[in-house]
Motif scaffolding. Structure first.
Motif, PDB file in Angstrom:
ATOM      1  N   GLY A 183      -4.036  -5.906 -15.626  1.00 46.06           N
ATOM      2  CA  GLY A 183      -4.186  -7.160 -14.898  1.00 46.06           C
ATOM      3  C   GLY A 183      -4.574  -7.002 -13.445  1.00 46.06           C
ATOM      4  O   GLY A 183      -4.529  -7.975 -12.692  1.00 46.06           O
ATOM      5  N   ASP A 184      -4.981  -5.784 -13.030  1.00 43.65           N
ATOM      6  CA  ASP A 184      -5.321  -5.503 -11.632  1.00 43.65           C
ATOM      7  C   ASP A 184      -4.191  -5.952 -10.706  1.00 43.65           C
ATOM      8  O   ASP A 184      -4.375  -6.778  -9.812  1.00 43.65           O
ATOM      9  N   PRO A 185      -2.980  -5.425 -10.919  1.00 40.58           N
ATOM     10  CA  PRO A 185      -1.810  -5.908 -10.169  1.00 40.58           C
ATOM     11  C   PRO A 185      -1.842  -5.514  -8.703  1.00 40.58           C
ATOM     12  O   PRO A 185      -2.516  -4.551  -8.306  1.00 40.58           O
ATOM     13  N   GLU A 186      -1.078  -6.236  -7.915  1.00 36.54           N
ATOM     14  CA  GLU A 186      -0.880  -5.884  -6.506  1.00 36.54           C
ATOM     15  C   GLU A 186       0.270  -4.896  -6.347  1.00 36.54           C
ATOM     16  O   GLU A 186       0.308  -4.104  -5.407  1.00 36.54           O
ATOM     17  N   ILE A 187       1.244  -4.985  -7.260  1.00 37.19           N
ATOM     18  CA  ILE A 187       2.386  -4.066  -7.287  1.00 37.19           C
ATOM     19  C   ILE A 187       2.544  -3.579  -8.718  1.00 37.19           C
ATOM     20  O   ILE A 187       2.430  -4.359  -9.661  1.00 37.19           O
ATOM     21  N   VAL A 188       2.805  -2.278  -8.879  1.00 31.63           N
ATOM     22  CA  VAL A 188       3.094  -1.760 -10.210  1.00 31.63           C
ATOM     23  C   VAL A 188       4.405  -0.991 -10.154  1.00 31.63           C
ATOM     24  O   VAL A 188       4.655  -0.223  -9.226  1.00 31.63           O
ATOM     25  N   GLY A 233       0.780  -1.226   0.000  1.00 27.25           N
ATOM     26  CA  GLY A 233       0.000   0.000   0.000  1.00 27.25           C
ATOM     27  C   GLY A 233       0.810   1.273   0.000  1.00 27.25           C
ATOM     28  O   GLY A 233       0.237   2.366   0.028  1.00 27.25           O
ATOM     29  N   GLN A 234       2.124   1.169  -0.071  1.00 28.53           N
ATOM     30  CA  GLN A 234       2.967   2.354  -0.126  1.00 28.53           C
ATOM     31  C   GLN A 234       3.235   2.771  -1.571  1.00 28.53           C
ATOM     32  O   GLN A 234       3.222   1.952  -2.481  1.00 28.53           O
ATOM     33  N   ILE A 235       3.486   4.066  -1.757  1.00 26.10           N
ATOM     34  CA  ILE A 235       4.129   4.548  -2.968  1.00 26.10           C
ATOM     35  C   ILE A 235       5.573   4.844  -2.584  1.00 26.10           C
ATOM     36  O   ILE A 235       5.834   5.716  -1.746  1.00 26.10           O
ATOM     37  N   VAL A 236       6.495   4.105  -3.163  1.00 28.98           N
ATOM     38  CA  VAL A 236       7.914   4.233  -2.847  1.00 28.98           C
ATOM     39  C   VAL A 236       8.637   4.792  -4.060  1.00 28.98           C
ATOM     40  O   VAL A 236       8.575   4.216  -5.157  1.00 28.98           O
ATOM     41  N   GLY A 237       9.295   5.925  -3.883  1.00 29.61           N
ATOM     42  CA  GLY A 237      10.034   6.553  -4.964  1.00 29.61           C
ATOM     43  C   GLY A 237      11.487   6.139  -4.975  1.00 29.61           C
ATOM     44  O   GLY A 237      12.096   5.953  -3.918  1.00 29.61           O
ATOM     45  N   ILE A 238      12.037   5.960  -6.162  1.00 28.20           N
ATOM     46  CA  ILE A 238      13.459   5.680  -6.340  1.00 28.20           C
ATOM     47  C   ILE A 238      14.041   6.797  -7.191  1.00 28.20           C
ATOM     48  O   ILE A 238      13.570   7.040  -8.309  1.00 28.20           O
ATOM     49  N   ALA A 239      15.030   7.500  -6.660  1.00 22.49           N
ATOM     50  CA  ALA A 239      15.633   8.636  -7.356  1.00 22.49           C
ATOM     51  C   ALA A 239      17.136   8.466  -7.407  1.00 22.49           C
ATOM     52  O   ALA A 239      17.742   7.816  -6.549  1.00 22.49           O
ATOM     53  N   GLY A 240      17.735   9.074  -8.405  1.00 26.16           N
ATOM     54  CA  GLY A 240      19.179   9.040  -8.559  1.00 26.16           C
ATOM     55  C   GLY A 240      19.550   9.539  -9.936  1.00 26.16           C
ATOM     56  O   GLY A 240      18.704   9.598 -10.845  1.00 26.16           O
ATOM     57  N   GLY A 242      -5.132  -0.077  -2.046  1.00 23.09           N
ATOM     58  CA  GLY A 242      -4.169  -1.037  -1.521  1.00 23.09           C
ATOM     59  C   GLY A 242      -3.066  -1.421  -2.477  1.00 23.09           C
ATOM     60  O   GLY A 242      -2.244  -2.286  -2.156  1.00 23.09           O
ATOM     61  N   LEU A 243      -3.024  -0.795  -3.663  1.00 25.29           N
ATOM     62  CA  LEU A 243      -1.964  -1.091  -4.623  1.00 25.29           C
ATOM     63  C   LEU A 243      -0.635  -0.532  -4.131  1.00 25.29           C
ATOM     64  O   LEU A 243      -0.581   0.572  -3.589  1.00 25.29           O
ATOM     65  N   THR A 244       0.429  -1.284  -4.320  1.00 23.18           N
ATOM     66  CA  THR A 244       1.782  -0.834  -4.000  1.00 23.18           C
ATOM     67  C   THR A 244       2.429  -0.320  -5.282  1.00 23.18           C
ATOM     68  O   THR A 244       2.365  -0.983  -6.315  1.00 23.18           O
ATOM     69  N   VAL A 245       3.028   0.866  -5.209  1.00 23.20           N
ATOM     70  CA  VAL A 245       3.636   1.490  -6.385  1.00 23.20           C
ATOM     71  C   VAL A 245       5.118   1.728  -6.119  1.00 23.20           C
ATOM     72  O   VAL A 245       5.488   2.314  -5.102  1.00 23.20           O
ATOM     73  N   VAL A 246       5.969   1.257  -7.036  1.00 24.93           N
ATOM     74  CA  VAL A 246       7.393   1.588  -7.023  1.00 24.93           C
ATOM     75  C   VAL A 246       7.618   2.539  -8.191  1.00 24.93           C
ATOM     76  O   VAL A 246       7.433   2.171  -9.348  1.00 24.93           O
ATOM     77  N   LEU A 247       7.987   3.773  -7.867  1.00 22.84           N
ATOM     78  CA  LEU A 247       8.013   4.865  -8.834  1.00 22.84           C
ATOM     79  C   LEU A 247       9.433   5.390  -9.009  1.00 22.84           C
ATOM     80  O   LEU A 247      10.002   5.971  -8.090  1.00 22.84           O
ATOM     81  N   VAL A 248      10.007   5.160 -10.187  1.00 23.62           N
ATOM     82  CA  VAL A 248      11.300   5.761 -10.518  1.00 23.62           C
ATOM     83  C   VAL A 248      11.026   7.155 -11.080  1.00 23.62           C
ATOM     84  O   VAL A 248      10.236   7.302 -12.015  1.00 23.62           O
ATOM     85  N   THR A 249      11.643   8.173 -10.499  1.00 24.62           N
ATOM     86  CA  THR A 249      11.343   9.529 -10.931  1.00 24.62           C
ATOM     87  C   THR A 249      12.553  10.439 -10.814  1.00 24.62           C
ATOM     88  O   THR A 249      13.399  10.264  -9.930  1.00 24.62           O
ATOM     89  N   HIS A 250      12.627  11.429 -11.719  1.00 21.19           N
ATOM     90  CA  HIS A 250      13.595  12.504 -11.617  1.00 21.19           C
ATOM     91  C   HIS A 250      12.964  13.753 -11.012  1.00 21.19           C
ATOM     92  O   HIS A 250      13.660  14.722 -10.721  1.00 21.19           O
ATOM     93  N   PHE A 251      11.639  13.734 -10.837  1.00 15.26           N
ATOM     94  CA  PHE A 251      10.916  14.931 -10.427  1.00 15.26           C
ATOM     95  C   PHE A 251      10.667  14.917  -8.922  1.00 15.26           C
ATOM     96  O   PHE A 251       9.849  14.141  -8.430  1.00 15.26           O
ATOM     97  N   MET A 252      11.349  15.790  -8.197  1.00 19.57           N
ATOM     98  CA  MET A 252      11.213  15.793  -6.756  1.00 19.57           C
ATOM     99  C   MET A 252       9.884  16.381  -6.299  1.00 19.57           C
ATOM    100  O   MET A 252       9.388  16.033  -5.221  1.00 19.57           O
ATOM    101  N   ASP A 253       9.266  17.253  -7.099  1.00 19.58           N
ATOM    102  CA  ASP A 253       7.929  17.722  -6.732  1.00 19.58           C
ATOM    103  C   ASP A 253       6.939  16.565  -6.800  1.00 19.58           C
ATOM    104  O   ASP A 253       6.038  16.445  -5.949  1.00 19.58           O
ATOM    105  N   GLU A 254       7.109  15.688  -7.773  1.00 20.99           N
ATOM    106  CA  GLU A 254       6.276  14.499  -7.897  1.00 20.99           C
ATOM    107  C   GLU A 254       6.489  13.567  -6.706  1.00 20.99           C
ATOM    108  O   GLU A 254       5.523  13.079  -6.098  1.00 20.99           O
ATOM    109  N   ALA A 255       7.743  13.323  -6.366  1.00 25.56           N
ATOM    110  CA  ALA A 255       8.055  12.446  -5.236  1.00 25.56           C
ATOM    111  C   ALA A 255       7.507  13.010  -3.933  1.00 25.56           C
ATOM    112  O   ALA A 255       6.941  12.287  -3.112  1.00 25.56           O
TER     113      ALA A 255
END
Length: 237
Positions: free
Chosen positions: A145-150, A29-36, A178-191
């Motif tokens: 596919g109605d995923p649990e993680i995207v 259920g978290q949105i987790v951002g990955i930046a670098g 309840g979807l878990t999101v792993v979000l790769v982003t360059h945009f810190m306002d988005e994160a």
């Protein structure tokens, strides 16, 4: 509940480490951002987690499964949108949805297509779409596919400001379901607007991790972008 567990993950390209001992946890259920910075290992990490690339070392479990040896089972429960995604130019939007639904044992593609404002474009060929609409299509296809993680790599690249905000609203609604999101982003306002936790990587390693507020407090800065710069010593290009 922990849905992603990574311990000392390694992946090399021609003996050069792209991912060099990363460890992390992601809760349901978290949105987790990955930046670098470019080349930091973000996309390789996501490819290993989603079963698209075999790791060279370490341990990882996604929804209790090994992403490589159990990737067929896992891919029925996750969605993936990668930065370099592509479809044949002649393929129509509606055909793309039906194709992806077949891969997911008949996912509810009509609802997803409507949610992402693509119903009016179902007869439009992929090659005729603008960059922003192509990006929106790939995000929607990752949800068929109605995923649990995207896993979303550079989610809003190419979208105009209004479309970005609409996409953010959709992601918040997915998290509420309840979807878990792993979000790769360059945009810190988005994160800062979306993420419950941030993982900052550099040279294939985790530099820092925590909520946006924790990272800002740790660095005594006034924004997540300033905290990123202070922690990584690099820019976002």
């Amino acid at each position: 509940m922990t849905v992603i567990e990574v311990e000392k993950l390694r992946k090399n390209y021609r003996s050069k480490p792209a991912v060099d001992g990363i460890s992390l946890r992601v809760e349901r259920g978290q949105i987790v951002g990955i930046a670098g910075a470019n080349g930091a290992g973000k996309t390789t990490l996501v490819e290993c987690l989603s079963g698209l690339r075999q790791r060279d070392g370490g341990e990882l479990r996604v929804l209790g499964m090994d992403p490589w040896t159990e990737r067929r089972r896992l891919q029925q429960r996750i969605g993936v949108q990668l930065q370099e995604s592509a479809l044949p130019d002649a393929l129509k939007v509606g055909e793309a949805f039906r194709l992806y639904a077949a891969l997911y044992d008949g996912g509810d593609w009509r609802t997803v297509m409507a949610d992402w404002d693509l119903a009016d474009k179902q007869r439009v060929r992929f090659g005729s779409l603008s960059g922003g609409w192509k990006q929106r299509l790939f995000v929607a296809l990752a949800l068929v596919g109605d995923p649990e993680i995207v896993f979303l790599d550079e989610l809003t690249t190419g979208l105009d400001p209004v479309a970005r905000r609409t996409t953010w609203t959709m992601l918040r609604k997915l998290r509420e379901r309840g979807l878990t999101v792993v979000l790769v982003t360059h945009f810190m306002d988005e994160a800062e607007a979306l993420c419950d936790r941030m993982i900052i990587v550099g040279n294939g390693r985790v530099i820092a991790a925590g909520s946006p507020a924790e990272l800002v407090a740790e660095t005594a800065t006034d924004s997540l972008e300033s905290a990123y710069l202070a922690l990584s010593g690099t820019d976002l290009s």
